[in-house]
Design an enzyme around this catalytic site. Structure first.
Site, PDB file in Angstrom:
ATOM      1  N   ARG A  54      -8.216 -16.364  -1.231  1.00 34.45           N
ATOM      2  CA  ARG A  54      -7.790 -15.771  -2.502  1.00 34.45           C
ATOM      3  C   ARG A  54      -8.729 -14.660  -2.981  1.00 34.45           C
ATOM      4  O   ARG A  54      -8.406 -13.924  -3.911  1.00 34.45           O
ATOM      5  CB  ARG A  54      -7.626 -16.846  -3.589  1.00 34.45           C
ATOM      6  CG  ARG A  54      -7.014 -16.254  -4.881  1.00 34.45           C
ATOM      7  CD  ARG A  54      -6.693 -17.278  -5.931  1.00 34.45           C
ATOM      8  NE  ARG A  54      -7.745 -18.235  -6.153  1.00 34.45           N
ATOM      9  CZ  ARG A  54      -8.867 -17.997  -6.832  1.00 34.45           C
ATOM     10  NH1 ARG A  54      -9.110 -16.813  -7.359  1.00 34.45           N
ATOM     11  NH2 ARG A  54      -9.764 -18.952  -6.972  1.00 34.45           N
ATOM     12  N   ASP A 178       4.765   4.736  -4.322  1.00 32.82           N
ATOM     13  CA  ASP A 178       5.330   3.696  -3.464  1.00 32.82           C
ATOM     14  C   ASP A 178       5.896   4.433  -2.251  1.00 32.82           C
ATOM     15  O   ASP A 178       6.896   5.134  -2.348  1.00 32.82           O
ATOM     16  CB  ASP A 178       6.418   2.953  -4.247  1.00 32.82           C
ATOM     17  CG  ASP A 178       7.077   1.841  -3.428  1.00 32.82           C
ATOM     18  OD1 ASP A 178       7.091   1.943  -2.191  1.00 32.82           O
ATOM     19  OD2 ASP A 178       7.596   0.893  -4.057  1.00 32.82           O
ATOM     20  N   LYS A 203       9.242  -4.288   4.465  1.00 32.69           N
ATOM     21  CA  LYS A 203      10.226  -3.365   5.002  1.00 32.69           C
ATOM     22  C   LYS A 203       9.735  -2.789   6.339  1.00 32.69           C
ATOM     23  O   LYS A 203       9.635  -3.513   7.292  1.00 32.69           O
ATOM     24  CB  LYS A 203      10.534  -2.288   3.965  1.00 32.69           C
ATOM     25  CG  LYS A 203      10.713  -2.835   2.528  1.00 32.69           C
ATOM     26  CD  LYS A 203      11.944  -3.688   2.359  1.00 32.69           C
ATOM     27  CE  LYS A 203      11.993  -4.465   1.043  1.00 32.69           C
ATOM     28  NZ  LYS A 203      11.743  -3.692  -0.165  1.00 32.69           N
TER      29      LYS A 203
HETATM   30  C1  LIG Z   1      11.453  -3.951  -1.476  1.00 30.92           C
HETATM   31  C2  LIG Z   1      10.723  -2.927  -2.229  1.00 30.92           C
HETATM   32  C3  LIG Z   1       9.711  -3.290  -3.148  1.00 30.92           C
HETATM   33  C4  LIG Z   1       9.352  -4.729  -3.446  1.00 30.92           C
HETATM   34  O1  LIG Z   1       8.805  -5.351  -2.323  1.00 30.92           O
HETATM   35  P1  LIG Z   1       8.857  -6.947  -2.108  1.00 30.92           P
HETATM   36  O2  LIG Z   1       8.138  -7.124  -0.821  1.00 30.92           O
HETATM   37  O3  LIG Z   1      10.298  -7.348  -2.079  1.00 30.92           O
HETATM   38  O4  LIG Z   1       8.146  -7.569  -3.261  1.00 30.92           O
HETATM   39  C5  LIG Z   1       9.041  -2.264  -3.791  1.00 30.92           C
HETATM   40  N1  LIG Z   1       9.359  -0.969  -3.590  1.00 30.92           N
HETATM   41  C6  LIG Z   1      10.330  -0.582  -2.732  1.00 30.92           C
HETATM   42  C7  LIG Z   1      10.623   0.864  -2.563  1.00 30.92           C
HETATM   43  C8  LIG Z   1      11.048  -1.552  -2.031  1.00 30.92           C
HETATM   44  O5  LIG Z   1      12.016  -1.168  -1.190  1.00 30.92           O
END
Ligand SMILES: *Cc1c(COP(=O)(O)O)cnc(C)c1O
Length: 385
Positions: A54, A178, A203
């Site tokens: 953690r 992001d 992803k």
């Molecule tokens: C899926 C996604 C998230 C969130 O990610 P998780 O792993 O589901 O928490 C954030 N930003 C984008 C662009 C995403 O496609």
């Protein structure tokens, strides 16, 4: 641990995917990072480190963070249990009540919900903008964060990242992107002036649709500050999952190369199809942000969307696919199809949805690594329904 670089030049991304961050176990000579399962580590220990999962400092977490940091050309990184854990922990770590955050409109639904519910309740003032001019106008003395996504979901809009980063820097605000849709293979925001890069590693980074994970990479100072908060919030990634994402990332460059090619081919094919009104893919010259994308991306990615000429055709099309899977999420090796008006944007008022450009006949595709001739045939058949 060593991030060995026997080369005299900076290794290219495909090389970093395979080698960066690997923990070489001298006793066994194994070529892969071993999975370190302990939650208890000797104390005091020779390195004077207090090791605990953690605390985000066990070897598997460090190896994976080092691999992503190397690919994003960042000094340091932390890996989290999900993309949302990465996003929420970084924003809570950086902002305090009374601060102002400027966010791009049309962010990922989970991020938008977190920002408008939790950050707002925490006393953060918010502005939403769509381009650098609006950003310049929204900046205030209390602005401490500028947060964007490019390309965005589901219309793949791209924002001028050099302009955004420069405005944030001049103003002393932390610029955060992001980079989930682009991946570090197609786009390196730190080279364009960004301070921090986030990934939902669920992803493309993992790429196998079987792990939830997230990453933040940035300067050593930003990551050090984040680490203190992250310990309290507790959203770390378990060693087994770290190992799996590290393994998935070894093929990231290969997968993205194929996904870029497949998506471009499919986009061009759909653009000429009589059932299709319009295709949104940043690699097409018809995309409104093609010029921006061409300046800041090395490849245009594996995501595309298109509008059916007849929205009533959606269900017939969905039931006609033999290969593409109607499913949520994205970035895996398999081609997935979803209808944003029924999924990510279903809670929006129809009027707002229309204004955001999300029609009922809009189809989003996460293009996989299948043979592109098979994909074209599958879309041809589904669209004939
Ligand atoms: C899926 C996604 C998230 C969130 O990610 P998780 O792993 O589901 O928490 C954030 N930003 C984008 C662009 C995403 O496609």
């Amino acid at each position: 641990m060593s991030t060995t670089n026997p080369l005299h030049q900076r290794p290219q991304p495909a090389t970093l995917c395979v080698h960066a961050g690997t923990y070489h176990d001298e006793r066994s000579g194994g070529v892969n990072t071993p999975i370190f399962t302990s939650t208890a580590y000797a104390f005091p220990n020779p390195a004077n480190e207090n090791v605990y999962p953690r605390y985000f400092n066990v070897p598997n977490q460090k190896s994976l963070a080092a691999k992503v940091a190397a690919l994003e050309k960042a000094e340091a990184g932390l890996v989290f249990g999900s993309g949302m854990a990465a996003i929420s922990t970084l924003l809570f770590a950086w902002l305090k009540p009374g601060d102002h955050a400027i966010c791009q409109s049309g962010l990922y639904g989970g991020t938008h919900h977190f920002i408008t519910h939790e950050l707002a309740a925490f006393g953060i003032e918010l502005s939403f903008v769509s381009n650098p001019d609006q950003l310049r106008e929204a900046l205030r003395p209390s602005s401490r964060v500028v947060y964007v996504e490019s390309p965005s979901n589901p219309l793949l809009r791209c924002i001028d990242l050099v302009a955004v980063a420069a405005l944030a820097r001049k103003h002393g605000a932390l610029s955060i992107i992001d980079n989930t849709f682009a991946t570090p293979i197609n786009q390196n925001p730190i080279d364009l002036g960004f301070d921090a890069v986030i990934h939902s590693a669920t992803k493309y980074l993992n790429g196998q649709s079987d792990i939830n994970a997230g990453v933040v990479v940035s300067s050593a100072a930003v990551v050090g500050n984040l680490n203190e908060y992250a310990v309290n919030h507790g959203g770390m990634l378990d060693a087994h999952a770290c190992y799996q994402v590290e393994r998935g990332m070894k093929t990231l460059a290969l997968r993205i190369k194929q996904q870029n090619e497949n998506a471009a081919t499919l986009a061009r094919f759909l653009e000429t199809h009589p059932a299709v009104e319009r295709v949104f893919y940043p690699g097409l010259v018809s995309h409104p942000d093609h010029a921006i994308a061409a300046r800041q991306m090395r490849g245009f990615g594996g995501m595309l969307s298109f509008e059916l000429r007849r929205p009533e055709q959606v269900d017939a099309m969905l039931s006609g696919f033999q290969l593409a899977l109607p499913a949520l999420s994205l970035g895996g090796v398999e081609t997935l199809v979803c209808i944003p008006s029924r999924t990510s944007h279903r809670t929006m008022k129809p009027q707002d949805r229309k204004q955001a450009g999300i029609s009922d006949g809009l189809v989003r595709v996460s293009v996989g690594i299948e043979d592109v001739a098979d994909l074209k045939a599958d879309f041809e058949e589904a669209l004939a329904n």
